[in-house]
Design a protein around this motif. Structure first.
Motif, mmCIF file in Angstrom:
data_model
loop_
_atom_site.group_PDB
_atom_site.id
_atom_site.type_symbol
_atom_site.label_atom_id
_atom_site.label_comp_id
_atom_site.label_asym_id
_atom_site.label_seq_id
_atom_site.Cartn_x
_atom_site.Cartn_y
_atom_site.Cartn_z
ATOM 1 N N GLU A 8 0.827 -1.201 0.000
ATOM 2 C CA GLU A 8 0.000 0.000 0.000
ATOM 3 C C GLU A 8 0.863 1.254 0.000
ATOM 4 O O GLU A 8 0.619 2.193 -0.737
ATOM 5 C CB GLU A 8 -0.922 0.029 1.219
ATOM 6 N N HIS A 11 2.328 1.753 -3.324
ATOM 7 C CA HIS A 11 1.317 2.258 -4.248
ATOM 8 C C HIS A 11 1.183 3.752 -4.120
ATOM 9 O O HIS A 11 1.217 4.485 -5.106
ATOM 10 C CB HIS A 11 -0.037 1.598 -3.952
ATOM 11 N N GLU A 12 1.041 4.180 -2.874
ATOM 12 C CA GLU A 12 0.832 5.605 -2.643
ATOM 13 C C GLU A 12 2.064 6.396 -3.071
ATOM 14 O O GLU A 12 1.963 7.451 -3.692
ATOM 15 C CB GLU A 12 0.526 5.851 -1.163
ATOM 16 N N ASN A 16 2.378 9.173 -5.862
ATOM 17 C CA ASN A 16 3.008 10.435 -5.478
ATOM 18 C C ASN A 16 4.101 10.820 -6.475
ATOM 19 O O ASN A 16 4.137 11.948 -6.972
ATOM 20 C CB ASN A 16 3.632 10.237 -4.095
ATOM 21 N N SER A 166 -1.931 13.780 1.026
ATOM 22 C CA SER A 166 -2.165 14.376 -0.302
ATOM 23 C C SER A 166 -2.011 15.889 -0.219
ATOM 24 O O SER A 166 -1.617 16.540 -1.193
ATOM 25 C CB SER A 166 -3.547 14.004 -0.824
#
Lengths: 198, 229
Positions: A8, A11-12, A16, A166
């Motif tokens: 995870e 992925h982020e 990014n 984010s």
């Protein structure tokens, strides 16, 4: 469990990185545009059509103050980013406020200079030199204006929603943009202002 | 254990520590103040100074890119560095190319004046048996002097392929235009001779006839020269 956590995260992280790379591509195309404006200025800076040259029109001290304002603003923006990564919301807002105020000071000095030039009859239509000067420096000023607007919006978001990951990414993009404008200004300071006094 | 917490190692890779920002800030202040001092004090002049301040700007850019933008410290492979490098290359081509082309433009123009000057500069005095108007060798030297707002001699008599030098011995710069005020003609590929104070410019007399000239900003200062074939 640990494995899924890891995927995870990557992925982020990957998302990014993609977003940051996309933004970097935008910055580089923008840089290309400034490069063309610099080329135009370099070709036309002697074509004063019998009017005043840069040496008679520019105040070097003013340009130096503008440079210091923008450099300090860029530094404050960097400090805001350190605070953002530490998740310190109040410091983020404080440093971005400093960045914003310095940016406004820079912009108002620039607009004062433009106003003075136009008031004295040295308008963009006076000569090819002034057309290219107003286009190049004006394009940078417009970028600064948009950056300031962006800064207000992002600060309002931080105030309302806090520092999510984010949000930190958005702040990082803003800081990249701001540092980038700083670099463009360094070349304006050198090629437009310093060069006029050689 | 450390494999389970890859995020532990991330802060170390995270760009932008306080020290790096402070170092970058101090360096950039220094790299702004130094060229400013050089220009104000005129420690060096001319092209050396220009090259020096451009060098400072480039150094400043590198400092900011490294300490503020943290380029090259992101995830690998470094596509953004590649992209940056190619952008800088493109800009170098566009800027360098524009300056180069525009400075050499008169070599590629066809008007008589331009081709005459080209022929003169390159020493091409004949093409396929036809004279281009360029001088094969330069003969006598003549001089016109501007001092305290007066031109002497008012009229210069010369032969074709002599040279004429305009000297400015005034305390201000003078621009000499060819023709009669307010018209502006060209001679020897020049529309206007820009004379700094104490400076001079030389033209080759490659066209016969009588020609007028005047000070661009003060048409009362005027004179002429006659070139006989």
């Amino acid at each position: 469990m640990a494995d899924t956590m890891t995927t995870e995260m990557t992925h982020e992280e990957a998302a990014n990185n993609r977003a940051m790379f996309g933004f970097w591509v935008y910055l580089m195309t923008d840089l290309l545009m400034f490069g063309v404006l610099f080329a135009v200025f370099a070709v036309l800076h002697n074509n004063t059509a019998g009017g005043s040259s840069g040496r008679e029109l520019f105040k070097l001290k003013l340009a130096l103050i503008e440079t210091f304002l923008l450099l300090t603003s860029s530094f404050a923006c960097g400090l805001a980013m350190i605070a953002a990564r530490q998740g310190n919301k109040n410091q983020v807002l404080a440093w971005f406020t400093v960045t914003f105020v310095l940016g406004v000071a820079f912009l108002s000095l620039e607009l004062t200079e433009f106003g003075q030039l136009i008031h004295d009859g040295n308008t963009p239509s006076s000569s090819a030199f002034l057309s290219s000067f107003f286009t190049l420096v004006g394009a940078h000023g417009l970028h600064i204006t948009l950056g300031l607007l962006w800064m207000v919006i992002v600060m309002a978001y931080v105030l309302a929603r806090g520092l999510s990951s984010s949000m930190v990414r958005k702040l990082t993009m803003l800081s990249l943009y701001w540092h980038f404008l700083d670099i463009v200004w360094i070349f304006i300071f050198t090629i437009v202002y310093l060069r006029a006094f050689i | 254990m450390s494999q389970e917490h890859p995020e532990d190692s991330r802060p170390k890779r995270e760009p932008g520590t306080l020290e790096s920002y402070i170092i970058g800030f101090c360096l950039s202040l220094l790299l702004t103040a130094l060229p400013y001092r050089l220009v104000v004090t005129k420690a060096v002049t001319g092209n050396t100074l220009l090259a020096t301040i451009l060098g400072f700007a480039a150094l400043q850019m590198l400092v900011q890119i490294f300490f503020f933008l943290h380029l090259g410290r992101g995830p690998k492979p470094l596509y953004n560095v590649v992209f940056f490098g190619s952008t800088v290359g493109l800009i170098a081509v566009v800027v360098g190319g524009s300056i180069f082309i525009m400075n050499h433009l008169h070599y590629n123009m066809t008007p008589t004046e331009a081709s005459n000057q080209l022929a003169q500069d390159e020493g091409i005095y004949q093409v396929e048996g036809t004279n281009t108007g360029a001088c094969q060798k330069l003969n006598a030297k003549h001089q016109v002097t501007i001092s305290s707002g007066k031109i002497s001699p008012i009229d210069t008599k010369a032969q074709l392929c002599d040279t004429l030098t305009f000297m400015n011995e005034d305390s201000a710069a003078h621009d000499i235009a060819f023709g009669t005020y307010p018209n502006q003609d060209t001679y020897d590929g020049q529309t206007k001779l820009m004379l700094r104070k104490g400076g001079g410019m030389t033209i080759t007399l490659d066209r016969s006839g009588t020609y007028q000239f005047y000070e661009h900003d003060n048409p009362k200062i005027a004179g002429s020269f006659t070139v006989s074939p």
